[in-house]
Write a protein that holds these residues in place. Structure first.
Motif, PDB file in Angstrom:
ATOM      1  N   LEU A   1      -0.693  19.399   2.143  1.00 11.47           N
ATOM      2  CA  LEU A   1      -0.421  20.415   3.172  1.00 11.47           C
ATOM      3  C   LEU A   1      -1.015  19.921   4.490  1.00 11.47           C
ATOM      4  CD1 LEU A   1       0.740  23.344   3.605  1.00 11.47           C
ATOM      5  CD2 LEU A   1      -1.588  24.177   3.181  1.00 11.47           C
ATOM      6  N   PHE A   2      -0.168  19.774   5.501  1.00  9.30           N
ATOM      7  CA  PHE A   2      -0.613  19.202   6.774  1.00  9.30           C
ATOM      8  C   PHE A   2      -1.281  20.267   7.648  1.00  9.30           C
ATOM      9  CE2 PHE A   2       2.503  16.282   5.156  1.00  9.30           C
ATOM     10  CZ  PHE A   2       2.073  15.031   5.564  1.00  9.30           C
ATOM     11  N   ASN A   3      -2.051  19.808   8.615  1.00  7.83           N
ATOM     12  CA  ASN A   3      -2.756  20.680   9.552  1.00  7.83           C
ATOM     13  C   ASN A   3      -2.092  20.583  10.927  1.00  7.83           C
ATOM     14  OD1 ASN A   3      -4.578  22.228  10.937  1.00  7.83           O
ATOM     15  ND2 ASN A   3      -6.202  20.688  10.957  1.00  7.83           N
ATOM     16  N   PRO A   4      -1.586  21.630  11.542  1.00  5.80           N
ATOM     17  CA  PRO A   4      -1.699  23.033  11.123  1.00  5.80           C
ATOM     18  C   PRO A   4      -0.596  23.466  10.150  1.00  5.80           C
ATOM     19  CG  PRO A   4      -0.645  22.916  13.267  1.00  5.80           C
ATOM     20  CD  PRO A   4      -0.950  21.510  12.876  1.00  5.80           C
ATOM     21  N   CYS A   5       0.469  22.657  10.018  1.00  4.62           N
ATOM     22  CA  CYS A   5       1.551  23.076   9.135  1.00  4.62           C
ATOM     23  C   CYS A   5       2.348  21.860   8.668  1.00  4.62           C
ATOM     24  CB  CYS A   5       2.475  24.077   9.836  1.00  4.62           C
ATOM     25  SG  CYS A   5       3.391  23.377  11.212  1.00  4.62           S
ATOM     26  N   GLY A   6       3.200  22.085   7.677  1.00  4.66           N
ATOM     27  CA  GLY A   6       4.000  20.986   7.131  1.00  4.66           C
ATOM     28  C   GLY A   6       3.546  20.686   5.719  1.00  4.66           C
ATOM     29  N   TYR A   7       4.453  20.183   4.912  1.00  7.61           N
ATOM     30  CA  TYR A   7       4.166  20.006   3.497  1.00  7.61           C
ATOM     31  C   TYR A   7       4.980  18.839   2.944  1.00  7.61           C
ATOM     32  CZ  TYR A   7       4.476  21.181  -1.554  1.00  7.61           C
ATOM     33  OH  TYR A   7       4.461  21.163  -2.926  1.00  7.61           O
ATOM     34  N   SER A   8       4.356  18.044   2.070  1.00  7.16           N
ATOM     35  CA  SER A   8       5.052  16.967   1.365  1.00  7.16           C
ATOM     36  C   SER A   8       4.652  17.002  -0.093  1.00  7.16           C
ATOM     37  CB  SER A   8       4.652  15.593   1.922  1.00  7.16           C
ATOM     38  OG  SER A   8       5.263  15.339   3.145  1.00  7.16           O
ATOM     39  N   MET A   9       5.576  16.675  -0.983  1.00  6.92           N
ATOM     40  CA  MET A   9       5.194  16.526  -2.390  1.00  6.92           C
ATOM     41  C   MET A   9       6.061  15.471  -3.058  1.00  6.92           C
ATOM     42  SD  MET A   9       7.673  17.686  -4.668  1.00  6.92           S
ATOM     43  CE  MET A   9       6.626  17.955  -6.067  1.00  6.92           C
ATOM     44  N   ASN A  10       5.444  14.731  -3.974  1.00  8.11           N
ATOM     45  CA  ASN A  10       6.165  13.851  -4.888  1.00  8.11           C
ATOM     46  C   ASN A  10       5.931  14.360  -6.301  1.00  8.11           C
ATOM     47  OD1 ASN A  10       6.682  12.240  -2.691  1.00  8.11           O
ATOM     48  ND2 ASN A  10       5.251  10.608  -3.263  1.00  8.11           N
ATOM     49  N   GLY A  11       7.000  14.390  -7.089  1.00  8.18           N
ATOM     50  CA  GLY A  11       6.853  14.809  -8.480  1.00  8.18           C
ATOM     51  C   GLY A  11       7.343  13.706  -9.402  1.00  8.18           C
ATOM     52  N   LEU A  12       6.505  13.341 -10.396  1.00  9.90           N
ATOM     53  CA  LEU A  12       6.918  12.324 -11.364  1.00  9.90           C
ATOM     54  C   LEU A  12       7.294  12.991 -12.682  1.00  9.90           C
ATOM     55  CD1 LEU A  12       4.454   9.320 -10.864  1.00  9.90           C
ATOM     56  CD2 LEU A  12       6.705   9.726  -9.822  1.00  9.90           C
ATOM     57  N   LEU A  13       8.428  12.546 -13.209  1.00  7.73           N
ATOM     58  CA  LEU A  13       8.939  13.045 -14.489  1.00  7.73           C
ATOM     59  C   LEU A  13       9.004  11.862 -15.450  1.00  7.73           C
ATOM     60  CD1 LEU A  13      11.729  15.070 -12.726  1.00  7.73           C
ATOM     61  CD2 LEU A  13       9.971  16.104 -14.177  1.00  7.73           C
ATOM     62  N   PRO A  14       9.159  12.132 -16.753  1.00 14.65           N
ATOM     63  CA  PRO A  14       9.266  11.024 -17.700  1.00 14.65           C
ATOM     64  C   PRO A  14      10.462  10.113 -17.374  1.00 14.65           C
ATOM     65  CG  PRO A  14       8.943  13.099 -18.862  1.00 14.65           C
ATOM     66  CD  PRO A  14       9.190  13.442 -17.431  1.00 14.65           C
ATOM     67  N   ASP A  15      10.423   8.887 -17.858  1.00 15.89           N
ATOM     68  CA  ASP A  15      11.555   7.951 -17.810  1.00 15.89           C
ATOM     69  C   ASP A  15      11.988   7.535 -16.407  1.00 15.89           C
ATOM     70  OD1 ASP A  15      11.742   8.186 -20.627  1.00 15.89           O
ATOM     71  OD2 ASP A  15      12.918  10.024 -20.408  1.00 15.89           O
ATOM     72  N   GLY A  16      11.044   7.521 -15.462  1.00 19.25           N
ATOM     73  CA  GLY A  16      11.391   7.026 -14.129  1.00 19.25           C
ATOM     74  C   GLY A  16      12.089   8.038 -13.248  1.00 19.25           C
ATOM     75  N   TYR A  17      12.172   9.283 -13.689  1.00 17.18           N
ATOM     76  CA  TYR A  17      12.768  10.311 -12.835  1.00 17.18           C
ATOM     77  C   TYR A  17      11.709  10.856 -11.882  1.00 17.18           C
ATOM     78  CZ  TYR A  17      16.709  10.073 -16.017  1.00 17.18           C
ATOM     79  OH  TYR A  17      17.763   9.621 -16.759  1.00 17.18           O
ATOM     80  N   TYR A  18      12.170  11.268 -10.698  1.00 13.40           N
ATOM     81  CA  TYR A  18      11.243  11.809  -9.701  1.00 13.40           C
ATOM     82  C   TYR A  18      11.928  12.906  -8.917  1.00 13.40           C
ATOM     83  CZ  TYR A  18      13.911   9.347  -6.098  1.00 13.40           C
ATOM     84  OH  TYR A  18      14.932   8.920  -5.279  1.00 13.40           O
ATOM     85  N   PHE A  19      11.134  13.680  -8.181  1.00 16.90           N
ATOM     86  CA  PHE A  19      11.703  14.524  -7.121  1.00 16.90           C
ATOM     87  C   PHE A  19      10.693  14.575  -5.989  1.00 16.90           C
ATOM     88  CE2 PHE A  19       9.845  18.960  -7.469  1.00 16.90           C
ATOM     89  CZ  PHE A  19       8.967  18.729  -8.519  1.00 16.90           C
TER      90      PHE A  19
END
Lengths: 329, 329
Positions: B221-239
């Motif tokens: 969560l960035f200051n003052p605002c903004g957001y980033s996320m990486n999500g790892l799933l099995p088998d090389g999948y991501y979001f």
């Protein structure tokens, strides 16, 4: 030294009109673009830098062979196609005024403006120096216009501006355009006056009279080279061919509005007639009722690889753009 | 006064590598992009004007949350996505060299470079000031690149550069990207530090942890605002999700490579989570085996009109671009 050059690629404009005075769209005899006096049409063509070479009428269609390509005028729409360094878009505002003043057409039902990427855009006059400028010009005249680019912007591409909205005009209307480049130079010889004496002879030698045997053909052979023809078919169908035969920048365009189910055969005939190194087909029509997958399988031609294939689902119809390149022999 | 502005729209680069040393493409342990030393990766990111905020590894994937968006590194390909005024394309040449020197990857198998039309292109740095410049830059690095424009050039559009050729990489690879604008300002409040204390809290409040319940999430969560996320799933999948929440230029992107059959459900989840006024979806994958007509009927969402729908049939797969606009309430 700057060599001789001619931009064969046409600017192509089609505008459909309707009227706000009747809910049921029962047109009066006044609601007819063919009521616009011929001398005023010629004044508009002067703005585009075109002259009328031949004029003819059928029950449905006024047809003009122009010094740079062609015009067709129907009851509620017209098609104007001009090549070289003509300034086609200068015709738009005057035509809107004539349609209103002489035909009571106060509503623009649909607009299509399209062209292939120019070989030498720097030779064009404003607003035709870039698609961006053309779009800005059209956006100043129409509301709700959409600009699309089909194909590869860094290689060969085709530009379209249209009002993406539901229209009054019949949804059964359709158009096929085949744009050919890198043509067979033996076949192109037909369209030089040193090889062929008359337009009629060129039409016959090339086999153009065989594409639609029942067509009434209006053809013109330019000096020293180049060829244009308009063909009228029953029921408001037409076809038109324009040929720039010089080897360094050879270009042939074929266009028709005959029904969709004939397109596969027509494309086969046309490419075997001119034997292009590359060609694009653009097809308007069909709409959701036709299977896209069927399209995809149908429009394949032996001797050619289909390099690009794109489908744009517009409100009333589909647009299919395909780009083909001859297999190395 | 010039107001505060941030260009949320990311530049997105994906490059796939292979090697000329083996005919059967049996990779050695050396043939792995994750062998490139971390400090050299960070040097490349410096050229782009990005810093690493978080780093993690799974069996298949190295994931980086960056000061401007994200990076994922897999065995034979990587995904680099950077927003704001970053100069992503400056990373290409150095990465090609690192892949060759540290992984013996001497062949570029496939390239995808894409982005949405910038809100303020005049703030970008070369070569990102126009798509034309970006294409010229990429054409200087790769042979046989094709540049496409999807959508309406005069309203909203999306640019793609790719090598349109048959690839070694598995044809079952696919990607979904959802690009959202004009977002629900109540929902966007979550991504301001004055309303939310931590990234984990933002992830939970928004429901991002529910999209793929089995994901390992790396969020910021960035200051003052903004957001980033990486999500790892099995088998090389991501979001991965990136959020620019400011009302004047709100922007949210969602991207994943999970299998194609989940895309319809995912898009539904994502748009109900962020409630955008407009959004585009771009889908790579499917290829001729999937029915285009099926695609056309499936990707419809209540509350939204599908304004544009285009399909590009590329060599190994299809690209489907759709643009949606909320119905007036």
């Amino acid at each position: 030294m700057t060599g001789h050059f001619f931009e064969g690629a046409e600017k192509l404009l089609e505008i459909w009109f309707t009227t706000s005075t009747s809910d049921t769209i029962k047109y009066t005899s006044r609601n007819d673009l063919r009521n616009i006096p011929r001398d005023l049409i010629e004044e508009v063509l002067n703005l585009v830098n075109c002259k009328v070479l031949q004029y003819a009428q059928s029950a449905t269609t006024d047809t003009y062979v122009l010094s740079e390509s062609s015009m067709f005028i129907f009851r509620t729409h017209f098609v104007l196609k001009t090549c070289g360094e003509t300034t086609l878009l200068h015709a738009v505002q005057p035509i809107l005024e004539l349609a209103r003043d002489y035909c009571d057409f106060d509503i623009v039902d649909q607009v299509f403006y399209s062209r292939r990427k120019f070989l030498r855009p720097e030779l064009q006059k404003e607003p035709h120096t870039s698609f961006e400028h053309e779009v800005a010009y059209l956006d100043s005249l129409f509301e709700g216009g959409s600009a699309y680019v089909l194909g590869r912007t860094n290689i060969d591409c085709w530009y379209l501006y249209t009002l993406n909205k539901a229209c009054v005009r019949t949804k059964s209307d359709q158009t096929l355009e085949v744009i050919m480049t890198n043509l067979d130079q033996e076949k192109m010889k037909i369209f030089f006056q040193e090889h062929t004496k008359s337009a009629a002879e060129a039409t016959k030698k090339a086999g153009i009279d065989k594409i639609f045997p029942n067509a009434k053909i209006f053809d013109y052979l330019f000096n020293p080279c180049g060829y244009s023809m308009n063909g009228l078919l029953p029921d408001g169908y037409y076809f038109t061919i324009h040929i720039t035969p010089e080897p360094d920048f050879s270009y042939v365009s074929f266009e028709t509005n005959v029904p969709y189910h004939q397109y596969n055969d027509i494309v086969r005939k046309v490419i075997s007639m001119f034997n292009p190194g590359k060609f694009t087909t653009t097809i308007f029509g069909g709409s959701a009722s036709n299977s896209l997958d069927k399209h995809r399988k149908i429009f394949l031609y032996s001797d050619y690889a289909r390099i690009d294939h794109q489908i744009v689902c517009l409100v009333d119809y589909d647009l299919i753009y395909s780009y083909y390149k001859k297999h190395p022999s």
